[in-house]
Scaffold this active site. Structure first.
Site, PDB file in Angstrom:
ATOM      1  N   TYR A   1      87.270  34.222  36.144  1.00  0.00           N
ATOM      2  CA  TYR A   1      87.787  33.763  37.186  1.00  0.00           C
ATOM      3  C   TYR A   1      89.061  32.605  36.996  1.00  0.00           C
ATOM      4  CZ  TYR A   1      84.927  36.485  39.961  1.00  0.00           C
ATOM      5  OH  TYR A   1      83.869  37.555  40.741  1.00  0.00           O
TER       6      TYR A   1
ATOM      7  N   LYS B   1      75.453  37.667  28.578  1.00  0.00           N
ATOM      8  CA  LYS B   1      75.829  38.575  27.738  1.00  0.00           C
ATOM      9  C   LYS B   1      76.176  38.296  26.353  1.00  0.00           C
ATOM     10  CE  LYS B   1      76.420  43.209  27.599  1.00  0.00           C
ATOM     11  NZ  LYS B   1      75.150  44.067  28.135  1.00  0.00           N
TER      12      LYS B   1
ATOM     13  N   ASP C   1      78.827  35.866  40.828  1.00  0.00           N
ATOM     14  CA  ASP C   1      79.438  36.671  41.971  1.00  0.00           C
ATOM     15  C   ASP C   1      78.618  37.824  42.221  1.00  0.00           C
ATOM     16  OD1 ASP C   1      81.105  37.049  44.309  1.00  0.00           O
ATOM     17  OD2 ASP C   1      82.680  37.426  42.762  1.00  0.00           O
TER      18      ASP C   1
END
Ligand code: NAI
Length: 341
Positions: free
Chosen positions: A126, A173, A231
């Protein structure tokens, strides 16, 4: 005790409707707050401004330190960048706190869900750094810094300790994004081992983590995530307890805090008195508890407790908006809460 000034930012779409409802309930609760209203999003343009995030809105939050914000629309695939992301970055609101709890009288597939998502709010994918390399090739950069990774880890463990919660699980991840997510894991492990060994700590790869959440959300307590995963997992978890109409949130920085629901501007139901004001109302109770904690104001906590008892009572009595299977409109639900105060 004098009143605390809160910046109200109604936002777009359903924002003004749910904000009006919440304001009526706050007033009825005797909350020790007064308001200055500022605008952001399409609403700011519609009032003749030339910026979706006017400087006087940002300055008002800097001056008063606390804001209650409705959702702001972000166009998909073009147009202006997200006002929400910009506000969080400008004010360095680095931790999004999103509690997801089962509500009385709201039947879902799961019972007794009690998860808090803590989302890093300032970087990751983001960061908004996107470049067109050729007509057919674009890149989006994922930014991670040790400073931001460490502070979100410290915030998460601090939150766990101060709220007497037991476990922090990092969704990551790092098997693929070895540097960025790897750094977040490294920071979380080090902060945990050196400063918070009393809190249980675990790590789950984000995709498998989502599967485990759907299988049994009760196995999780606090979920710490980088920006994008936070999110996505927020909306997934909202589904455990009744949806976006009842999932609140807070964006916390060291100086300023902005309280807002997880949901967006819901253009499909805007202007029809259909929106559930509960998510923003619960965000407002988080705001009152924050005022109580940071400014030692017991009246603010008492108002938060009164509001919480009243909306729980309303839900138990079957007073619900349409998204929760009921028939009430936004205003009628607010009235039902006020009647039970
Ligand atoms: P959304 O959250 O606005 O709506 C998703 C679905 O949930 C819709 O069917 C909507 O009707 C329903 N819903 C949401 N809030 C509800 C409420 N309080 N009561 C009853 N139903 C509710 O997400 P969507 O449609 O993806 O985004 C719409 C706009 O909102 C976009 O421009 C997006 O960028 C923006 N957005 C803004 C956020 C913010 O200001 N923090 C957060 C998320 C999205």
């Amino acid at each position: 005790m004098s009143k605390h000034t809160v910046v109200l930012i109604p936002g777009d779409g359903i924002g003004p409707e749910v904000m009006n409802a919440v304001r009526l309930i706050l007033d009825a609760s005797g909350a020790p707050v007064e308001y200055v209203e500022r605008h952001a999003g399409v609403a700011a343009l519609e009032r003749g401004g030339d910026d979706v995030l006017p400087i006087d809105t940002v300055d008002a939050v800097r001056e008063h330190h606390v804001a209650l914000k409705g959702p702001c629309t972000t166009p998909v695939g073009g147009g202006f960048s997200s006002v929400n992301v910009a506000l969080r970055k400008k004010l360095d609101l680095y931790a999004a706190v999103r509690p997801v709890r089962s509500l009385p009288g709201v039947k879902t597939r799961y019972e007794n869900v009690d998860i808090v998502i803590i989302r890093e709010n300032t970087e990751g994918l983001y960061s908004g750094i996107e470049n067109r390399i050729t007509d057919d090739v674009v890149i989006s950069l994922k930014v991670a810094t040790r400073e931001a990774s460490e502070r979100i880890a410290r915030f998460s463990f601090d939150y766990a300790r101060s709220r007497k919660r037991e476990k922090v699980t990092v969704l990551h991840k790092a098997n693929i994004m070895k540097l960025s997510d790897g750094m977040m894991l490294d920071c979380a492990r080090r902060v945990h081992d050196s400063e918070y060994p009393d809190i249980e700590y675990s790590e789950v790869i984000v995709d498998a983590g989502h599967m485990r959440l759907v299988q049994d959300p009760l196995q999780f307590d606090i979920l710490m995530c980088e920006n994008l995963y936070g999110d996505i997992v927020s909306d997934l978890c909202a589904g455990f307890v009744g949806g976006l109409g009842c999932t609140p949130g807070a964006n916390i920085g060291d100086k300023d805090s902005v309280f807002e629901a997880v949901h967006g501007s819901a253009p499909d139901i805007a202007g029809q008195d259909l929106a559930n004001p509960l998510a923003l109302l619960m965000s407002a109770t988080m705001m009152l508890n924050h005022i109580a904690d940071t400014m030692q104001d017991d009246e603010a906590r008492a108002s938060a407790d009164r509001i919480k008892a009243a909306y729980n009572h309303a839900l138990e009595d079957g007073q619900r908006t349409r998204d929760l299977g009921g028939e009430l409109g936004t205003r009628a639900f607010a009235k039902a809460v006020i009647e039970r105060m």
